[in-house]
Motif scaffolding. Structure first.
Motif, PDB file in Angstrom:
ATOM      1  N   ASP A  56      -0.569   2.129   3.136  1.00 35.62           N
ATOM      2  CA  ASP A  56       0.768   2.418   2.152  1.00 35.62           C
ATOM      3  C   ASP A  56       0.280   1.703   0.674  1.00 35.62           C
ATOM      4  O   ASP A  56       0.728   1.976   0.061  1.00 35.62           O
ATOM      5  CB  ASP A  56       1.826   1.271   3.234  1.00 35.62           C
ATOM      6  CG  ASP A  56       3.264   1.456   2.436  1.00 35.62           C
ATOM      7  OD1 ASP A  56       3.579   2.517   2.112  1.00 35.62           O
ATOM      8  OD2 ASP A  56       3.586   0.389   2.259  1.00 35.62           O
ATOM      9  N   PHE A  57      -0.268   0.427   1.055  1.00 34.73           N
ATOM     10  CA  PHE A  57      -0.840  -0.429  -0.319  1.00 34.73           C
ATOM     11  C   PHE A  57      -1.516   0.600  -1.102  1.00 34.73           C
ATOM     12  O   PHE A  57      -1.208   0.459  -2.235  1.00 34.73           O
ATOM     13  CB  PHE A  57      -1.452  -1.617   0.273  1.00 34.73           C
ATOM     14  CG  PHE A  57      -2.133  -2.264  -0.887  1.00 34.73           C
ATOM     15  CD1 PHE A  57      -1.168  -2.849  -1.904  1.00 34.73           C
ATOM     16  CD2 PHE A  57      -3.363  -2.345  -1.151  1.00 34.73           C
ATOM     17  CE1 PHE A  57      -1.869  -3.600  -2.998  1.00 34.73           C
ATOM     18  CE2 PHE A  57      -3.977  -3.080  -2.063  1.00 34.73           C
ATOM     19  CZ  PHE A  57      -3.244  -3.607  -3.006  1.00 34.73           C
ATOM     20  N   HIS A  59      -1.914   4.029  -1.131  1.00 30.15           N
ATOM     21  CA  HIS A  59      -1.003   4.881  -1.772  1.00 30.15           C
ATOM     22  C   HIS A  59       0.000   4.438  -2.956  1.00 30.15           C
ATOM     23  O   HIS A  59       0.236   5.127  -3.913  1.00 30.15           O
ATOM     24  CB  HIS A  59       0.052   5.695  -0.695  1.00 30.15           C
ATOM     25  CG  HIS A  59      -0.820   6.664   0.053  1.00 30.15           C
ATOM     26  ND1 HIS A  59      -1.101   7.691  -0.400  1.00 30.15           N
ATOM     27  CD2 HIS A  59      -1.136   6.586   1.555  1.00 30.15           C
ATOM     28  CE1 HIS A  59      -1.868   8.394   0.370  1.00 30.15           C
ATOM     29  NE2 HIS A  59      -1.871   7.957   1.465  1.00 30.15           N
ATOM     30  N   LYS A  60       0.771   3.308  -2.743  1.00 30.55           N
ATOM     31  CA  LYS A  60       1.740   2.726  -4.044  1.00 30.55           C
ATOM     32  C   LYS A  60       0.627   2.519  -5.130  1.00 30.55           C
ATOM     33  O   LYS A  60       1.533   2.653  -6.306  1.00 30.55           O
ATOM     34  CB  LYS A  60       2.460   1.654  -3.248  1.00 30.55           C
ATOM     35  CG  LYS A  60       3.558   2.044  -2.338  1.00 30.55           C
ATOM     36  CD  LYS A  60       4.240   0.705  -2.066  1.00 30.55           C
ATOM     37  CE  LYS A  60       5.419   1.063  -0.862  1.00 30.55           C
ATOM     38  NZ  LYS A  60       5.547   0.189   0.122  1.00 30.55           N
ATOM     39  N   LEU A  61      -0.243   1.782  -4.729  1.00 22.78           N
ATOM     40  CA  LEU A  61      -1.116   1.259  -6.024  1.00 22.78           C
ATOM     41  C   LEU A  61      -1.602   2.426  -6.848  1.00 22.78           C
ATOM     42  O   LEU A  61      -1.453   2.602  -8.127  1.00 22.78           O
ATOM     43  CB  LEU A  61      -2.351   0.304  -5.458  1.00 22.78           C
ATOM     44  CG  LEU A  61      -3.193  -0.229  -6.605  1.00 22.78           C
ATOM     45  CD1 LEU A  61      -2.217  -0.929  -7.529  1.00 22.78           C
ATOM     46  CD2 LEU A  61      -4.162  -1.215  -5.982  1.00 22.78           C
ATOM     47  N   ARG A  63      -0.544   5.765  -7.034  1.00 28.76           N
ATOM     48  CA  ARG A  63       0.497   6.031  -7.461  1.00 28.76           C
ATOM     49  C   ARG A  63       1.028   5.565  -8.708  1.00 28.76           C
ATOM     50  O   ARG A  63       1.228   6.280  -9.628  1.00 28.76           O
ATOM     51  CB  ARG A  63       1.737   6.317  -6.410  1.00 28.76           C
ATOM     52  CG  ARG A  63       3.073   7.288  -6.972  1.00 28.76           C
ATOM     53  CD  ARG A  63       2.622   8.463  -7.244  1.00 28.76           C
ATOM     54  NE  ARG A  63       3.464   8.814  -8.397  1.00 28.76           N
ATOM     55  CZ  ARG A  63       4.553   9.676  -8.056  1.00 28.76           C
ATOM     56  NH1 ARG A  63       5.121   9.757  -6.708  1.00 28.76           N
ATOM     57  NH2 ARG A  63       5.415  10.219  -8.980  1.00 28.76           N
ATOM     58  N   ARG A  64       1.047   4.267  -8.719  1.00 30.83           N
ATOM     59  CA  ARG A  64       1.454   3.592  -9.681  1.00 30.83           C
ATOM     60  C   ARG A  64       0.361   3.763 -10.956  1.00 30.83           C
ATOM     61  O   ARG A  64       0.745   4.102 -12.036  1.00 30.83           O
ATOM     62  CB  ARG A  64       1.619   2.066  -9.594  1.00 30.83           C
ATOM     63  CG  ARG A  64       1.927   1.329 -10.813  1.00 30.83           C
ATOM     64  CD  ARG A  64       2.616  -0.078 -10.421  1.00 30.83           C
ATOM     65  NE  ARG A  64       1.706  -1.273  -9.818  1.00 30.83           N
ATOM     66  CZ  ARG A  64       1.040  -1.806 -10.886  1.00 30.83           C
ATOM     67  NH1 ARG A  64       1.254  -1.550 -12.186  1.00 30.83           N
ATOM     68  NH2 ARG A  64       0.177  -2.757 -10.158  1.00 30.83           N
ATOM     69  N   ASP A  67       0.521   7.085 -12.409  1.00 29.46           N
ATOM     70  CA  ASP A  67       1.981   7.290 -13.291  1.00 29.46           C
ATOM     71  C   ASP A  67       1.676   6.592 -14.515  1.00 29.46           C
ATOM     72  O   ASP A  67       2.282   7.228 -15.583  1.00 29.46           O
ATOM     73  CB  ASP A  67       3.102   6.340 -12.381  1.00 29.46           C
ATOM     74  CG  ASP A  67       3.892   7.120 -11.492  1.00 29.46           C
ATOM     75  OD1 ASP A  67       3.548   8.484 -11.532  1.00 29.46           O
ATOM     76  OD2 ASP A  67       4.704   6.879 -10.743  1.00 29.46           O
ATOM     77  N   LYS A 107      -4.343  12.563  -6.639  1.00 19.93           N
ATOM     78  CA  LYS A 107      -3.157  12.464  -7.275  1.00 19.93           C
ATOM     79  C   LYS A 107      -3.481  12.759  -8.867  1.00 19.93           C
ATOM     80  O   LYS A 107      -2.583  13.113  -9.627  1.00 19.93           O
ATOM     81  CB  LYS A 107      -2.610  10.825  -7.215  1.00 19.93           C
ATOM     82  CG  LYS A 107      -2.075  10.759  -5.769  1.00 19.93           C
ATOM     83  CD  LYS A 107      -1.603   9.189  -5.317  1.00 19.93           C
ATOM     84  CE  LYS A 107      -1.568   9.150  -3.949  1.00 19.93           C
ATOM     85  NZ  LYS A 107      -1.026   8.205  -3.319  1.00 19.93           N
TER      86      LYS A 107
END
Ligand SMILES: [Zn+2]
Length: 168
Positions: A56-57, A59-61, A63-64, A67, A107
């Motif tokens: 989860d960590f 994926h969030k990182l 993605r950021r 982005d 990504k």
């Protein structure tokens, strides 16, 4: 240039400590006993929890990062090098670098970003990002250093500036 350093999240260290505790508890239970089966189950659940937290960590990182940036440069580490040093091996294991790069890669593809993988032999840590001179090899525990030109460096930030130069 704005630099940001991202540390391993605290919850991973905490979960890791819990896994160790459950491992010790398991090792104290008699082989073949019901209590041992119970302890095994508890340990498996803790392992699963930490794996999910880590995923989860990452994926969030990733993605950021995708982005916020058009061009992303990553260091490719040879695992053999990293595993020589226990402390570093542990932190690499914590953030699962390979999985992280894999996520950044797909990504970046999906969102039309450019991902550049640095050559594993690129001396990102040895080069001074201020004067460009390649200095001596730095041991893993050297976190800060000063170049002959007078520039003071944080090991990781200097390396990341050098990696970013590969994007130009
Ligand atoms: Zn320098």
């Amino acid at each position: 240039m704005v630099s940001e350093k991202i540390e391993n999240p605290r919850f991973l260290c905490q979960s890791e400590a819990k896994v160790k505790k459950s491992q010790r508890a398991l090792s104290r239970k008699k082989i073949g006993s019901k209590n041992r089966e119970k302890a095994k189950l508890i340990l498996a659940k803790k392992h699963e929890k930490i794996a999910n937290q880590r995923k989860d960590f990452l994926h969030k990182l990733s993605r950021r990062i995708v982005d916020e940036n058009q061009v992303i440069v990553v260091e490719t580490l040879t695992s053999k090098d990293m595993m020589k040093n226990h402390k570093v091996a542990k932190s690499i294991g914590d953030v699962s670098w390979y999985e992280f790069v894999r996520q950044l890669e797909y990504k970046s593809n999906f969102y039309g970003r450019t991902l550049i993988k640095a050559d594993p032999w690129y001396a990102s840590t040895q080069i001074c990002s201020t004067c460009g001179v390649k200095g001596e090899k730095k041991a893993m525990d050297v976190r800060e250093w000063t170049c002959a030109c007078g520039a003071q460096h944080d090991r990781d930030i200097n390396a990341s500036i050098n990696l970013l130069m590969l994007a130009n």
